[in-house]
Write a protein that holds these residues in place. Sequence first.
Motif, PDB file in Angstrom:
ATOM      1  N   GLY A 129      -5.560  14.971  -2.861  1.00 16.01           N
ATOM      2  CA  GLY A 129      -4.566  13.950  -3.332  1.00 16.01           C
ATOM      3  C   GLY A 129      -3.431  13.740  -2.586  1.00 16.01           C
ATOM      4  N   VAL A 130      -3.367  14.157  -1.285  1.00 18.07           N
ATOM      5  CA  VAL A 130      -2.185  13.860  -0.555  1.00 18.07           C
ATOM      6  C   VAL A 130      -2.412  12.695   0.401  1.00 18.07           C
ATOM      7  N   LYS A 131      -1.577  11.775   0.339  1.00 17.90           N
ATOM      8  CA  LYS A 131      -1.988  10.552   1.612  1.00 17.90           C
ATOM      9  C   LYS A 131      -1.112  10.907   2.514  1.00 17.90           C
ATOM     10  N   LEU A 132      -1.918  10.983   3.743  1.00 19.66           N
ATOM     11  CA  LEU A 132      -1.087  11.094   5.127  1.00 19.66           C
ATOM     12  C   LEU A 132      -0.654   9.942   5.690  1.00 19.66           C
ATOM     13  N   SER A 133       0.492  10.119   6.096  1.00 20.93           N
ATOM     14  CA  SER A 133       0.989   8.830   7.409  1.00 20.93           C
ATOM     15  C   SER A 133       1.349   9.579   8.640  1.00 20.93           C
ATOM     16  N   ILE A 134       0.592   9.403   9.633  1.00 20.48           N
ATOM     17  CA  ILE A 134       0.582  10.310  10.674  1.00 20.48           C
ATOM     18  C   ILE A 134       1.494   9.417  11.572  1.00 20.48           C
ATOM     19  N   ILE A 135       2.660   9.953  12.086  1.00 17.65           N
ATOM     20  CA  ILE A 135       3.536   9.305  13.053  1.00 17.65           C
ATOM     21  C   ILE A 135       3.363   9.938  14.519  1.00 17.65           C
ATOM     22  N   LYS A 136       2.995   9.176  15.279  1.00 16.58           N
ATOM     23  CA  LYS A 136       3.027   9.937  16.839  1.00 16.58           C
ATOM     24  C   LYS A 136       4.085   9.583  17.501  1.00 16.58           C
ATOM     25  N   ALA A 137       4.736  10.494  18.228  1.00 14.96           N
ATOM     26  CA  ALA A 137       6.068  10.340  18.710  1.00 14.96           C
ATOM     27  C   ALA A 137       5.988  10.792  20.312  1.00 14.96           C
ATOM     28  N   GLY A 138       5.167  10.443  20.932  1.00 17.24           N
ATOM     29  CA  GLY A 138       5.168  10.912  22.572  1.00 17.24           C
ATOM     30  C   GLY A 138       4.843  12.127  22.759  1.00 17.24           C
ATOM     31  N   ALA A 151       0.801  -1.376  -0.066  1.00 20.63           N
ATOM     32  CA  ALA A 151      -0.048   0.169  -0.014  1.00 20.63           C
ATOM     33  C   ALA A 151       0.789   1.188   0.131  1.00 20.63           C
ATOM     34  N   ASP A 152       2.127   1.023  -0.127  1.00 25.20           N
ATOM     35  CA  ASP A 152       3.141   2.313   0.000  1.00 25.20           C
ATOM     36  C   ASP A 152       3.259   3.168  -1.232  1.00 25.20           C
ATOM     37  N   ASP A 153       2.570   4.478  -1.131  1.00 22.46           N
ATOM     38  CA  ASP A 153       3.021   5.143  -2.341  1.00 22.46           C
ATOM     39  C   ASP A 153       3.385   6.444  -2.005  1.00 22.46           C
ATOM     40  N   ALA A 154       4.595   6.597  -1.129  1.00 22.29           N
ATOM     41  CA  ALA A 154       5.020   7.784  -0.634  1.00 22.29           C
ATOM     42  C   ALA A 154       4.175   8.815  -0.006  1.00 22.29           C
ATOM     43  N   PRO A 155       3.579   8.450   1.000  1.00 20.82           N
ATOM     44  CA  PRO A 155       2.445   9.551   1.620  1.00 20.82           C
ATOM     45  C   PRO A 155       3.297  10.617   2.168  1.00 20.82           C
ATOM     46  N   LEU A 156       2.586  11.692   2.537  1.00 24.58           N
ATOM     47  CA  LEU A 156       3.324  12.915   3.225  1.00 24.58           C
ATOM     48  C   LEU A 156       3.509  12.237   4.741  1.00 24.58           C
ATOM     49  N   ARG A 157       4.720  12.375   5.355  1.00 26.92           N
ATOM     50  CA  ARG A 157       4.846  11.771   6.600  1.00 26.92           C
ATOM     51  C   ARG A 157       4.855  12.914   7.650  1.00 26.92           C
ATOM     52  N   VAL A 158       3.715  12.792   8.587  1.00 23.26           N
ATOM     53  CA  VAL A 158       3.540  14.091   9.464  1.00 23.26           C
ATOM     54  C   VAL A 158       3.844  13.497  10.864  1.00 23.26           C
ATOM     55  N   LEU A 159       4.960  14.035  11.435  1.00 23.66           N
ATOM     56  CA  LEU A 159       5.230  13.794  12.727  1.00 23.66           C
ATOM     57  C   LEU A 159       4.490  14.689  13.932  1.00 23.66           C
ATOM     58  N   VAL A 160       3.743  13.989  14.761  1.00 25.60           N
ATOM     59  CA  VAL A 160       2.838  14.831  15.846  1.00 25.60           C
ATOM     60  C   VAL A 160       3.141  14.012  17.101  1.00 25.60           C
ATOM     61  N   HIS A 161       2.989  15.101  18.172  1.00 23.41           N
ATOM     62  CA  HIS A 161       2.777  14.634  19.510  1.00 23.41           C
ATOM     63  C   HIS A 161       1.545  13.787  19.745  1.00 23.41           C
ATOM     64  N   SER A 162       1.600  13.225  21.191  1.00 23.26           N
ATOM     65  CA  SER A 162       0.865  12.243  21.187  1.00 23.26           C
ATOM     66  C   SER A 162      -0.902  12.873  21.588  1.00 23.26           C
ATOM     67  N   SER A 163      -0.843  14.347  21.746  1.00 23.57           N
ATOM     68  CA  SER A 163      -2.338  14.935  21.943  1.00 23.57           C
ATOM     69  C   SER A 163      -2.741  15.281  20.561  1.00 23.57           C
ATOM     70  N   PHE A 164      -2.083  15.020  19.604  1.00 22.10           N
ATOM     71  CA  PHE A 164      -2.707  15.486  18.401  1.00 22.10           C
ATOM     72  C   PHE A 164      -3.750  14.315  18.031  1.00 22.10           C
ATOM     73  N   SER A 165      -4.706  15.376  17.633  1.00 17.76           N
ATOM     74  CA  SER A 165      -6.026  14.389  17.341  1.00 17.76           C
ATOM     75  C   SER A 165      -7.037  15.225  16.629  1.00 17.76           C
ATOM     76  N   LEU A 166      -7.470  14.850  15.353  1.00 12.50           N
ATOM     77  CA  LEU A 166      -8.512  15.449  14.560  1.00 12.50           C
ATOM     78  C   LEU A 166      -9.507  14.402  14.303  1.00 12.50           C
ATOM     79  N   PRO A 167     -10.697  14.697  13.852  1.00 13.46           N
ATOM     80  CA  PRO A 167     -11.829  13.623  13.731  1.00 13.46           C
ATOM     81  C   PRO A 167     -11.106  13.051  12.414  1.00 13.46           C
ATOM     82  N   LYS A 168     -11.421  11.830  12.373  1.00  9.58           N
ATOM     83  CA  LYS A 168     -11.098  11.010  11.250  1.00  9.58           C
ATOM     84  C   LYS A 168     -11.605  11.203   9.734  1.00  9.58           C
ATOM     85  N   PRO A 169     -12.931  11.643   9.841  1.00  8.28           N
ATOM     86  CA  PRO A 169     -13.766  12.132   8.491  1.00  8.28           C
ATOM     87  C   PRO A 169     -12.924  13.423   8.032  1.00  8.28           C
TER      88      PRO A 169
END
Lengths: 340, 525
Positions: free
Chosen positions: A52-61, A24-42
């Motif tokens: 047209g940007v695929k997000l890859s959200i990485i939580k980092a504590g 499934a890997d087609d170079a998404p935009l890698r977004v590093l966030v802290h653990s409080s990051f939270s937005l509605p999924k929809p």
Amino acid sequence: MLHRRRFTLAATALAAFISLPALADDAPLRVLVHSSFSLPKPLLAQFEAESGVKLSIIKAGDAGEMLNKLILTRAQPIADVVFGLDNASVAKAQANKVLEPVAYTQGSATAQVDANVVPVDYGFVNLNFDKAAFAKSGLALPKTLEDLAQPAYRNLLVVPNPATSSPGYAFLLATIAGMGEEKAFDWWARMRGNGVKAVKGWTEAYYTEFSRNGGTRPLVVSYASSPAAEVFYSKEKITESPTGNLFLKGGVFRQVEGVALVAGGGQREAAGKFIRFMRSGVVQEALQTTMWMYPIEAHTPLADVMKHAVEPTAFDSLPAETIADKGTGWVARWTQVVLK
Amino acid sequence: MPPRRWRSAALALLPLLALGVLLVAPVLRLAGEGWWGDLATQTPSSPWALWTDPYLRWRVLWSVLQAAATCIAALLLGLPVAWVLARWEFAGRSLVLRLLMLPFVVPTLVAALGVLALWGPRGVFSGWLDVHLQDTPWLLLYGNLFFNLCVVVRAGVDALEHVSAPRVAAARTLGATPWRAFWRVEWPAILPWLASSLCLVFLYCFAGFGLALVLGGQRYATVEVEIYTLVAHELQLAPASLLALWMLLLTGTVAWGYALIEKRLATPTRVQPIARQHPSRPAHWLGVAAALGVLAFFCAAPLVAIVWRAAHAGWDTWALVADVETLAALWNTLRFSATALLLATVLGVLHALAAQSSVAMRAAAFLPFVVSPITVAFGLLLLYPQWTASLPLLLCAYAVLAYPFVAKSLASALDNVPEHLPQAARSLGASPWRVFWRVTLPMVAPALRRGMAFAAATALGEFAVTLFLSRPEWATLTTLIYQRLGRPGAANGDAALVLACVLMALALAAFALIEGPRRTESPHA
């Protein structure tokens, strides 16, 4: 035979599990966030579909841990954009050259972090108090931080350790900004004598020590938005928050956090779209009740529940450079004064 | 090298590779960054700096002290309890044995909340007994016992079921008192098992992280917490790696010593277990009641406190079990654990087989217990940044952290396989693979299943690495619990407790499923 067949099945399943993400890997935009990051999924899904940007959200504590990870991996960045650096941590990020300049001039931000960070939201670290506990004891609310060092307020306050917690660090900075370094550490020394309790992080402070949640301490270092969150997440429908804010001189720190480009990261066009998305009206409205921060765009309508979290009129702040130069030393000194 | 050595070297290849790539290399990389990298600004002046700083010296001493104290307490309390469970037959006995696994699968944060619900500022026991354990070392020791007493009891029960009935009967016939028979016949037989479990308890407590973090407070936290703070929050890698190195030296010595003892004590025997008796006299029932009382006080009470509070959370909170987010987390938890379990079983079996002829391999199985998950996670991040947030890396990390349970359990069982049976099969022309499959494996299957059940529990409750390497869409139940605890509001606190209950139920089910029905008991005498 049955055993062997089962084994083969399991091995196939295993191979499928492992190869799934690779496919499934087609170079998404890698977004590093802290653990409080939270937005509605929809909302995130809608952004992905429209841009047209695929997000890859990485939580980092915790925010501090996140920054340390950025610094550790700067030779081979683990993300393209980072969300959650604030005015208390940005100078350290700059000193370690983990950010890239970003051009963004739209909107009307009510506060700034740094030239390299596009502000997204802000919040306040301050004291919360348990209304029921104060009503029961009949004790008057403290009017100054000095009051807290008086015998009447012995063993009432719990603070997260500035060395291991972002709100703890922010509160330490507030005391230094409000009172000056020497007086602040003198106050902390007297607070130690008066039974201030330090715990590792916000969760321990709020959920085990705060009297509202079964602890013994009716005063806790938390956020100005916490009383609103108490109403929002209350089990019964309530019209008044069980906790309140105490905005004392030297006890309020404003955190402005934002989104920035990671030095050496790619996907610049997609990153730009993501940054604009974070400042868009929908996100600015949504973040209030998901991340419990205030919107940075001046004209964003406030969520109804935020009326339980009125902003303080005054707060204390320090220049980012001062924080960068002295922050580590202050934390070490705090540990010496309060813990050792 | 003789063929036997070649074979165990070949078997050891995969586990050693996994350990090297996923454990040793990341830790070395992190240490290297601290000493020679860009961040090597706080390099301590000498390796002895640790012992001249009173603060760090206290941390190390306290870490040793609390681990040793837990070991002693767990043995003194656990052995009599194990004896009762192994020798007496009573209704609910096997249920008790099952339930003993529960503490093991509770995420540390939740367990700590359970402990605090009893002994915390407004805890149940604190209220009744008017004692305040907050900010004392007792809170951590109680938490340690909650997690570790059941380890010793389980090991003790297994061990006592391996005591040869004829030998005890012979001793008794020859006039030995029950106490003397225990001391001279049973004790030597169960010693390797107890030694292995105590060794684990020591390593858990010494290298333990979550409990010390929450229950230790600021004063009674252990070295592991200090290392975490230095790495994650202060970015002082050099002092952190120095501490980690000393820790490794200490725990490595324990692991090595244990491997030696276990190897020497292992005696392959095919035993006829002692039949359990039904308690008949009041004294017997008193013994059973006391054993159950100890377990209830140390192992059940914190869990009951959690279940109790979750049960009072109300329907609205319980309804969230059916919401999309929870179901997704549940599914993630299940599939991640299943995959990790598979990998862990492969690694564990290979490691156990290789360890049959090598003490070093035995000791190596303890590496994942010795190195803190947080340090590993940071090292992985630094070493393989391109794989951050990649599912294979996450699952491999799970597997490496969980597989020692399989390896350890299987290795002890293999020691007890009588040599002549595989030899007979070999002389009848069976290939080594066939011997393993048809002769050895059926004999060690219960131990393998137990090891796998432990590994599954570890994977289900895994938290530290998940937090580091995960992405939001891979949220597991533990991360969900943590998220809930990161937001204010009573509903979030209750939600965390409800989710903790779900996780416990899940772990119990997995455990029952994997360990299977206990083999049919021989009729009582």
